[in-house]
Design a protein around this motif. Structure first.
Motif, PDB file in Angstrom:
ATOM      1  N   PHE A  58      25.869  75.841  40.396  1.00  0.00           N
ATOM      2  CA  PHE A  58      26.159  75.208  39.112  1.00  0.00           C
ATOM      3  C   PHE A  58      25.312  73.944  38.987  1.00  0.00           C
ATOM      4  O   PHE A  58      25.839  72.833  39.044  1.00  0.00           O
ATOM      5  N   PRO A  59      24.000  74.112  38.790  1.00  0.00           N
ATOM      6  CA  PRO A  59      23.117  72.939  38.786  1.00  0.00           C
ATOM      7  C   PRO A  59      23.141  72.129  37.487  1.00  0.00           C
ATOM      8  O   PRO A  59      22.676  70.997  37.475  1.00  0.00           O
ATOM      9  N   ILE A  60      23.668  72.696  36.415  1.00  0.00           N
ATOM     10  CA  ILE A  60      23.682  71.966  35.141  1.00  0.00           C
ATOM     11  C   ILE A  60      25.045  72.129  34.472  1.00  0.00           C
ATOM     12  O   ILE A  60      25.822  73.016  34.818  1.00  0.00           O
ATOM     13  N   GLY A 120      34.609  72.440  36.448  1.00  0.00           N
ATOM     14  CA  GLY A 120      34.255  73.361  35.387  1.00  0.00           C
ATOM     15  C   GLY A 120      32.793  73.264  35.012  1.00  0.00           C
ATOM     16  O   GLY A 120      32.041  72.449  35.560  1.00  0.00           O
ATOM     17  N   ILE A 121      32.419  74.125  34.106  1.00  0.00           N
ATOM     18  CA  ILE A 121      31.097  74.076  33.494  1.00  0.00           C
ATOM     19  C   ILE A 121      31.311  74.127  31.980  1.00  0.00           C
ATOM     20  O   ILE A 121      32.234  74.772  31.498  1.00  0.00           O
ATOM     21  N   TRP A 122      30.468  73.399  31.264  1.00  0.00           N
ATOM     22  CA  TRP A 122      30.592  73.376  29.810  1.00  0.00           C
ATOM     23  C   TRP A 122      29.386  74.079  29.206  1.00  0.00           C
ATOM     24  O   TRP A 122      28.330  74.200  29.824  1.00  0.00           O
ATOM     25  N   GLU A 123      29.590  74.578  27.988  1.00  0.00           N
ATOM     26  CA  GLU A 123      28.534  75.257  27.240  1.00  0.00           C
ATOM     27  C   GLU A 123      28.354  74.534  25.914  1.00  0.00           C
ATOM     28  O   GLU A 123      29.341  74.147  25.281  1.00  0.00           O
ATOM     29  N   THR A 142      25.539  65.230  44.033  1.00  0.00           N
ATOM     30  CA  THR A 142      25.113  64.587  45.280  1.00  0.00           C
ATOM     31  C   THR A 142      25.670  65.287  46.508  1.00  0.00           C
ATOM     32  O   THR A 142      25.255  64.998  47.619  1.00  0.00           O
ATOM     33  N   VAL A 143      26.604  66.210  46.291  1.00  0.00           N
ATOM     34  CA  VAL A 143      27.181  67.000  47.375  1.00  0.00           C
ATOM     35  C   VAL A 143      27.064  68.468  46.979  1.00  0.00           C
ATOM     36  O   VAL A 143      27.302  68.825  45.824  1.00  0.00           O
ATOM     37  N   ARG A 144      26.700  69.320  47.921  1.00  0.00           N
ATOM     38  CA  ARG A 144      26.526  70.747  47.637  1.00  0.00           C
ATOM     39  C   ARG A 144      27.820  71.372  47.116  1.00  0.00           C
ATOM     40  O   ARG A 144      28.906  70.981  47.521  1.00  0.00           O
ATOM     41  N   GLU A 145      27.677  72.366  46.237  1.00  0.00           N
ATOM     42  CA  GLU A 145      28.838  73.077  45.720  1.00  0.00           C
ATOM     43  C   GLU A 145      29.709  73.619  46.844  1.00  0.00           C
ATOM     44  O   GLU A 145      30.934  73.565  46.774  1.00  0.00           O
ATOM     45  N   LEU A 146      29.069  74.158  47.887  1.00  0.00           N
ATOM     46  CA  LEU A 146      29.819  74.738  48.998  1.00  0.00           C
ATOM     47  C   LEU A 146      30.769  73.742  49.643  1.00  0.00           C
ATOM     48  O   LEU A 146      31.799  74.120  50.194  1.00  0.00           O
ATOM     49  N   ASP A 147      30.418  72.463  49.587  1.00  0.00           N
ATOM     50  CA  ASP A 147      31.258  71.436  50.194  1.00  0.00           C
ATOM     51  C   ASP A 147      32.350  70.937  49.259  1.00  0.00           C
ATOM     52  O   ASP A 147      33.332  70.355  49.723  1.00  0.00           O
TER      53      ASP A 147
END
Length: 177
Positions: free
Chosen positions: A60-62, A95-98, A142-147
């Protein structure tokens, strides 16, 4: 817009408006709270609307966002339950927004993880929990999604049937970033 965290109900109707926190796309140095519609635009998915997105195997980079919540609700076999942090603190759902498209407004979806041991007897997934100390890590990547998008450890949540007597009210004031 009220800045107090409220319960998140996964049975809420499509199109419910909720406050989300995100980086302002026009000024990435600014964090803003806006109203957004829950669920993706159905015109891009053969008429289907998606309210959740699984975290596993995804990046989820953006367009990351957070939804403040005091608890989340779930329905199992006709009974409703509330799930709150054992500490009584509010939290955020990742979450992610569109962006708005056509007549569909700015919208968001909740990112899910496998349910922890407190919740797994009721359902197999729940929203990814972001604690207050992790807010900027999620928004700033600043922290990976996996973490960050992990299943919480045991004894993180208190699960209570809604409508049962004897529940202690736990309230917390305004949001603080």
């Amino acid at each position: 817009m009220d800045s107090r965290p409220t319960p998140f109900d996964s049975d809420a109707p499509l199109g419910e408006q909720r406050a989300i926190i995100r980086r302002n796309p026009d000024d990435l140095t600014e964090v803003e709270m806006i109203e957004a519609t829950w669920g993706s635009n159905p015109q891009f998915a053969d008429g289907l609307t998606y309210r959740f997105v699984r975290s596993e195997g995804k990046s989820f980079p953006i367009n990351r966002c957070l939804m403040p919540a005091s608890e989340f609700h779930m329905r199992v076999s006709g009974k409703r339950y509330r799930v709150s942090l054992d500490s009584g603190n509010f939290f955020y759902l990742a979450g992610i927004w569109e962006p708005a498209a056509g007549d569909w407004p700015i919208s968001f979806r909740i990112i899910t993880v496998y349910a922890n041991s407190d919740v797994v007897d009721y359902q197999e997934r729940h929203g990814a929990i972001i604690h207050r100390r992790q807010v900027m890590q999620w928004l700033d990547e600043t922290v990976r999604e996996l973490d960050l998008l992990t299943t919480p450890p045991a004894r993180t949540f208190v699960v209570e049937e809604i409508g049962k007597r004897g529940r202690k009210e736990r309230r917390q004031g305004q949001l603080a970033l």
